[in-house]
Design a protein around this motif. Structure first.
Motif, PDB file in Angstrom:
ATOM      1  N   ALA A   4     108.119  34.789  33.454  1.00 24.04           N
ATOM      2  CA  ALA A   4     108.823  35.004  32.187  1.00 24.04           C
ATOM      3  C   ALA A   4     108.308  34.018  31.133  1.00 24.04           C
ATOM      4  O   ALA A   4     108.055  34.400  29.986  1.00 24.04           O
ATOM      5  N   PHE A   5     108.133  32.758  31.527  1.00 27.10           N
ATOM      6  CA  PHE A   5     107.608  31.762  30.596  1.00 27.10           C
ATOM      7  C   PHE A   5     106.188  32.127  30.165  1.00 27.10           C
ATOM      8  O   PHE A   5     105.850  32.071  28.985  1.00 27.10           O
ATOM      9  N   VAL A   6     105.335  32.494  31.138  1.00 27.05           N
ATOM     10  CA  VAL A   6     103.939  32.819  30.835  1.00 27.05           C
ATOM     11  C   VAL A   6     103.869  33.977  29.853  1.00 27.05           C
ATOM     12  O   VAL A   6     103.143  33.923  28.855  1.00 27.05           O
ATOM     13  N   HIS A   7     104.626  35.039  30.109  1.00 27.60           N
ATOM     14  CA  HIS A   7     104.590  36.213  29.247  1.00 27.60           C
ATOM     15  C   HIS A   7     105.095  35.883  27.839  1.00 27.60           C
ATOM     16  O   HIS A   7     104.477  36.272  26.837  1.00 27.60           O
ATOM     17  N   LYS A   8     106.185  35.161  27.755  1.00 26.78           N
ATOM     18  CA  LYS A   8     106.749  34.814  26.443  1.00 26.78           C
ATOM     19  C   LYS A   8     105.794  33.895  25.678  1.00 26.78           C
ATOM     20  O   LYS A   8     105.551  34.101  24.485  1.00 26.78           O
ATOM     21  N   ALA A   9     105.242  32.899  26.357  1.00 19.86           N
ATOM     22  CA  ALA A   9     104.299  31.979  25.706  1.00 19.86           C
ATOM     23  C   ALA A   9     103.047  32.732  25.263  1.00 19.86           C
ATOM     24  O   ALA A   9     102.515  32.480  24.170  1.00 19.86           O
ATOM     25  N   TRP A  10     102.545  33.653  26.102  1.00 20.50           N
ATOM     26  CA  TRP A  10     101.366  34.437  25.738  1.00 20.50           C
ATOM     27  C   TRP A  10     101.633  35.261  24.477  1.00 20.50           C
ATOM     28  O   TRP A  10     100.818  35.278  23.557  1.00 20.50           O
ATOM     29  N   ASP A  11     102.752  35.976  24.459  1.00 22.92           N
ATOM     30  CA  ASP A  11     103.070  36.811  23.301  1.00 22.92           C
ATOM     31  C   ASP A  11     103.128  35.991  22.017  1.00 22.92           C
ATOM     32  O   ASP A  11     102.577  36.394  20.988  1.00 22.92           O
ATOM     33  N   ARG A  12     103.766  34.852  22.074  1.00 25.64           N
ATOM     34  CA  ARG A  12     103.894  33.984  20.900  1.00 25.64           C
ATOM     35  C   ARG A  12     102.517  33.456  20.479  1.00 25.64           C
ATOM     36  O   ARG A  12     102.153  33.497  19.310  1.00 25.64           O
ATOM     37  N   TRP A  13     101.735  32.985  21.458  1.00 21.35           N
ATOM     38  CA  TRP A  13     100.413  32.437  21.165  1.00 21.35           C
ATOM     39  C   TRP A  13      99.454  33.514  20.663  1.00 21.35           C
ATOM     40  O   TRP A  13      98.762  33.332  19.671  1.00 21.35           O
ATOM     41  N   ALA A  14      99.388  34.647  21.353  1.00 19.07           N
ATOM     42  CA  ALA A  14      98.443  35.711  21.000  1.00 19.07           C
ATOM     43  C   ALA A  14      98.720  36.264  19.608  1.00 19.07           C
ATOM     44  O   ALA A  14      97.785  36.571  18.864  1.00 19.07           O
ATOM     45  N   SER A  15      99.975  36.371  19.228  1.00 18.01           N
ATOM     46  CA  SER A  15     100.289  36.912  17.899  1.00 18.01           C
ATOM     47  C   SER A  15      99.773  36.003  16.785  1.00 18.01           C
ATOM     48  O   SER A  15      99.492  36.464  15.683  1.00 18.01           O
ATOM     49  N   ASN A  16      99.622  34.714  17.059  1.00 17.38           N
ATOM     50  CA  ASN A  16      99.131  33.766  16.058  1.00 17.38           C
ATOM     51  C   ASN A  16      97.650  33.434  16.201  1.00 17.38           C
ATOM     52  O   ASN A  16      97.063  32.860  15.279  1.00 17.38           O
ATOM     53  N   ALA A  27      89.612  38.283  20.787  1.00 17.99           N
ATOM     54  CA  ALA A  27      90.202  38.790  22.029  1.00 17.99           C
ATOM     55  C   ALA A  27      90.479  37.616  22.963  1.00 17.99           C
ATOM     56  O   ALA A  27      89.872  36.546  22.834  1.00 17.99           O
ATOM     57  N   ALA A  28      91.386  37.833  23.903  1.00 19.35           N
ATOM     58  CA  ALA A  28      91.700  36.804  24.892  1.00 19.35           C
ATOM     59  C   ALA A  28      92.170  37.461  26.180  1.00 19.35           C
ATOM     60  O   ALA A  28      92.767  38.539  26.159  1.00 19.35           O
ATOM     61  N   LEU A  29      91.876  36.792  27.275  1.00 16.95           N
ATOM     62  CA  LEU A  29      92.266  37.257  28.610  1.00 16.95           C
ATOM     63  C   LEU A  29      92.894  36.104  29.376  1.00 16.95           C
ATOM     64  O   LEU A  29      92.436  34.961  29.263  1.00 16.95           O
ATOM     65  N   LEU A  30      93.896  36.410  30.150  1.00 14.93           N
ATOM     66  CA  LEU A  30      94.502  35.437  31.050  1.00 14.93           C
ATOM     67  C   LEU A  30      94.415  36.028  32.451  1.00 14.93           C
ATOM     68  O   LEU A  30      94.978  37.094  32.726  1.00 14.93           O
ATOM     69  N   ILE A  31      93.682  35.352  33.321  1.00 19.06           N
ATOM     70  CA  ILE A  31      93.453  35.842  34.683  1.00 19.06           C
ATOM     71  C   ILE A  31      94.156  34.921  35.663  1.00 19.06           C
ATOM     72  O   ILE A  31      93.946  33.706  35.642  1.00 19.06           O
ATOM     73  N   ASN A  32      94.993  35.508  36.518  1.00 18.17           N
ATOM     74  CA  ASN A  32      95.645  34.759  37.580  1.00 18.17           C
ATOM     75  C   ASN A  32      94.556  34.288  38.547  1.00 18.17           C
ATOM     76  O   ASN A  32      93.823  35.102  39.093  1.00 18.17           O
ATOM     77  N   TYR A  33      94.443  32.983  38.758  1.00 28.40           N
ATOM     78  CA  TYR A  33      93.317  32.462  39.546  1.00 28.40           C
ATOM     79  C   TYR A  33      93.731  31.190  40.264  1.00 28.40           C
ATOM     80  O   TYR A  33      94.148  30.218  39.644  1.00 28.40           O
ATOM     81  N   PHE A 138      96.984  27.009  24.065  1.00 24.31           N
ATOM     82  CA  PHE A 138      97.679  27.781  25.094  1.00 24.31           C
ATOM     83  C   PHE A 138      97.558  27.111  26.456  1.00 24.31           C
ATOM     84  O   PHE A 138      98.525  27.063  27.215  1.00 24.31           O
ATOM     85  N   ALA A 139      96.388  26.584  26.760  1.00 17.90           N
ATOM     86  CA  ALA A 139      96.206  25.882  28.038  1.00 17.90           C
ATOM     87  C   ALA A 139      97.155  24.688  28.130  1.00 17.90           C
ATOM     88  O   ALA A 139      97.699  24.395  29.201  1.00 17.90           O
ATOM     89  N   TRP A 140      97.377  24.008  27.022  1.00 20.83           N
ATOM     90  CA  TRP A 140      98.310  22.874  26.990  1.00 20.83           C
ATOM     91  C   TRP A 140      99.727  23.346  27.331  1.00 20.83           C
ATOM     92  O   TRP A 140     100.435  22.686  28.096  1.00 20.83           O
ATOM     93  N   GLN A 141     100.135  24.499  26.778  1.00 22.87           N
ATOM     94  CA  GLN A 141     101.463  25.041  27.091  1.00 22.87           C
ATOM     95  C   GLN A 141     101.601  25.333  28.580  1.00 22.87           C
ATOM     96  O   GLN A 141     102.629  25.021  29.192  1.00 22.87           O
ATOM     97  N   LEU A 142     100.546  25.919  29.169  1.00 22.78           N
ATOM     98  CA  LEU A 142     100.585  26.195  30.609  1.00 22.78           C
ATOM     99  C   LEU A 142     100.598  24.901  31.406  1.00 22.78           C
ATOM    100  O   LEU A 142     101.302  24.790  32.409  1.00 22.78           O
ATOM    101  N   GLY A 143      99.826  23.931  30.967  1.00 27.86           N
ATOM    102  CA  GLY A 143      99.751  22.644  31.656  1.00 27.86           C
ATOM    103  C   GLY A 143     101.074  21.911  31.681  1.00 27.86           C
ATOM    104  O   GLY A 143     101.377  21.191  32.634  1.00 27.86           O
ATOM    105  N   ARG A 144     101.872  22.078  30.640  1.00 31.24           N
ATOM    106  CA  ARG A 144     103.203  21.438  30.606  1.00 31.24           C
ATOM    107  C   ARG A 144     104.077  21.945  31.746  1.00 31.24           C
ATOM    108  O   ARG A 144     104.963  21.241  32.209  1.00 31.24           O
TER     109      ARG A 144
END
Length: 147
Positions: A4-16, A27-33, A138-144
């Protein structure tokens, strides 16, 4: 995994950060890895914006990452072939080798604890700098969240 956090953060980040009019990335991609996970676990596209990447294409990119021959091989994302131009601790930059755009195209790939984040941009050094800032945010948001 806090999807839920990943999706919400992605939507907010991608729109800007991702789009055609004034955004730093086209364009941007987020791959589960998870490089430490069992090999039977496949990486999947978690999010994408501005591109419709096929899973088989991205599995080839993930294999490129796993082989860790960034300086001696190229990779594809969609029809575009990229060669790595600079390597850093957890990210690298690449330039498109088969672009028709006079200013060029590039990619920034960053690895977090659980994801590969790829940002694609049009242009040269200035565009790369703006793209890097966007990807890093965005990576910083995920890192938090240690994601």
């Amino acid at each position: 995994m806090d999807w839920a956090f990943v999706h919400k953060a992605w939507d907010r980040w991608a729109s800007n950060s991702v789009g055609t009019s004034g955004q730093p990335l086209k364009a941007a991609l987020l791959i589960n890895y998870d490089p430490t996970g069992p090999s039977r676990l496949l990486s999947t596209v978690s999010e994408q914006e501005g591109i419709k990447a096929k899973p088989i294409e991205l599995s080839q990119f993930v294999d490129f990452i796993k082989r860790d021959k960034l300086q001696s091989e190229s990779f594809f994302i969609g029809p575009s072939q990229y060669v790595v131009t600079s390597i850093h601790e957890n990210w690298f930059c690449a330039r498109c080798m088969n672009t028709l755009k006079p200013a060029g195209e590039g990619a920034i790939a960053m690895q977090t604890a659980a994801f590969l984040l790829i940002g694609l941009y049009d242009g040269s050094i200035g565009s790369a700098s703006r793209g890097m800032v966007a990807v890093d945010q965005f990576a910083w948001q995920l890192g938090r969240r240690n994601l």
